[in-house]
Design a protein around this motif. Sequence first.
Motif, mmCIF file in Angstrom:
data_model
loop_
_atom_site.group_PDB
_atom_site.id
_atom_site.type_symbol
_atom_site.label_atom_id
_atom_site.label_comp_id
_atom_site.label_asym_id
_atom_site.label_seq_id
_atom_site.Cartn_x
_atom_site.Cartn_y
_atom_site.Cartn_z
ATOM 1 N N TYR A 123 -53.790 -23.576 115.001
ATOM 2 C CA TYR A 123 -53.149 -24.609 114.194
ATOM 3 C C TYR A 123 -53.619 -26.027 114.502
ATOM 4 C CZ TYR A 123 -49.990 -20.752 113.119
ATOM 5 O OH TYR A 123 -49.491 -19.543 112.705
ATOM 6 N N TRP A 124 -54.631 -26.186 115.371
ATOM 7 C CA TRP A 124 -55.038 -27.542 115.731
ATOM 8 C C TRP A 124 -55.566 -28.361 114.541
ATOM 9 C CZ3 TRP A 124 -59.767 -29.577 114.824
ATOM 10 C CH2 TRP A 124 -60.839 -28.704 114.632
ATOM 11 N N PRO A 125 -56.150 -27.733 113.494
ATOM 12 C CA PRO A 125 -56.636 -28.574 112.392
ATOM 13 C C PRO A 125 -55.542 -29.126 111.489
ATOM 14 C CG PRO A 125 -57.800 -26.447 112.473
ATOM 15 C CD PRO A 125 -56.580 -26.338 113.313
ATOM 16 N N LEU A 126 -54.291 -28.664 111.650
ATOM 17 C CA LEU A 126 -53.232 -29.070 110.721
ATOM 18 C C LEU A 126 -53.047 -30.584 110.604
ATOM 19 C CD1 LEU A 126 -50.451 -26.373 111.316
ATOM 20 C CD2 LEU A 126 -51.870 -26.693 109.277
ATOM 21 N N PRO A 127 -53.109 -31.360 111.707
ATOM 22 C CA PRO A 127 -52.944 -32.819 111.553
ATOM 23 C C PRO A 127 -53.968 -33.444 110.613
ATOM 24 C CG PRO A 127 -52.689 -32.196 113.852
ATOM 25 C CD PRO A 127 -53.161 -30.969 113.133
ATOM 26 N N LEU A 128 -55.179 -32.871 110.541
ATOM 27 C CA LEU A 128 -56.192 -33.427 109.650
ATOM 28 C C LEU A 128 -55.791 -33.282 108.181
ATOM 29 C CD1 LEU A 128 -59.458 -32.165 111.405
ATOM 30 C CD2 LEU A 128 -58.567 -34.503 111.352
ATOM 31 N N LEU A 129 -55.007 -32.258 107.872
ATOM 32 C CA LEU A 129 -54.556 -32.060 106.497
ATOM 33 C C LEU A 129 -53.591 -33.169 106.062
ATOM 34 C CD1 LEU A 129 -53.906 -28.195 106.443
ATOM 35 C CD2 LEU A 129 -56.009 -29.431 105.918
ATOM 36 N N ALA A 130 -52.965 -33.824 107.042
ATOM 37 C CA ALA A 130 -51.984 -34.867 106.735
ATOM 38 C C ALA A 130 -52.616 -36.247 106.604
ATOM 39 C CB ALA A 130 -50.911 -34.898 107.813
ATOM 40 N N VAL A 131 -53.918 -36.376 106.849
ATOM 41 C CA VAL A 131 -54.561 -37.697 106.806
ATOM 42 C C VAL A 131 -54.428 -38.362 105.426
ATOM 43 C CG1 VAL A 131 -56.762 -38.916 106.998
ATOM 44 C CG2 VAL A 131 -56.119 -37.218 108.716
ATOM 45 N N PRO A 132 -54.631 -37.653 104.298
ATOM 46 C CA PRO A 132 -54.439 -38.323 103.005
ATOM 47 C C PRO A 132 -53.016 -38.843 102.822
ATOM 48 C CG PRO A 132 -55.700 -36.304 102.707
ATOM 49 C CD PRO A 132 -55.197 -36.293 104.127
#
Length: 217
Positions: free
Chosen positions: A191-200
């Motif tokens: 799940y480490w990539p999840l924060p990148l999904l919130a960048v927009p």
Amino acid sequence: QPHPQRNRSGKTLLDLGRVSNLPTVWTNCLAGWLIGGGGRVDRLLLLCLAASLVYVAGMYLNDAFDADWDAVNKNDRPIPLGYIGRRTVWLSGWAMLFAGLGALATLGIQTAIMAGIVVFFVVLYDAVHKGISWSPLPMAACRLFLFLTASSCGQIGITGYAVWCSVALAAYIIGLSYLAKAESLPGMLRYWPLPLLAVPLLLAIIVNDGEAMTGGL
């Protein structure tokens, strides 16, 4: 009654081009163009057409580069199945790539430069993605510079806001791609990539205020 060989040929071309993903190219173009100030619709239409050529060309070249790997590991692709020759795919891919780049270059010098960078990353991704673990990065760079290419076609052109939007888009793509790669990993590591999904979303919160933030939320 349609000829079965003709039907297969048409499906082969669609499969090679992965055309179901084209709407994502068009929405990237539309968003970038609007943030770049919009303007003449004929420029937007040419932008979408040329970007589509570059995208489909990239998909063709992807299969051409991967033909040997696919023959062993993924033999359901058109080239290993013998539905189309590798040389034909090479020639078609390069022809569409340069046609798309040439069409984008007619929209201005800045657009030509951005489009050239897109083409560079398309070819880089196609050539190396099977042998590297960081393949989402050149993939994200393709979308980042496509967004800036679209922004350069607008009346205002590329602004700081357009750059930040393109970076947010790239972060989202990197997160989504790595999340897909990490599906088989155990525990929380996947799940480490999840924060990148919130960048927009984070960018929207930062740049919108007052009534714009109320409407966005």
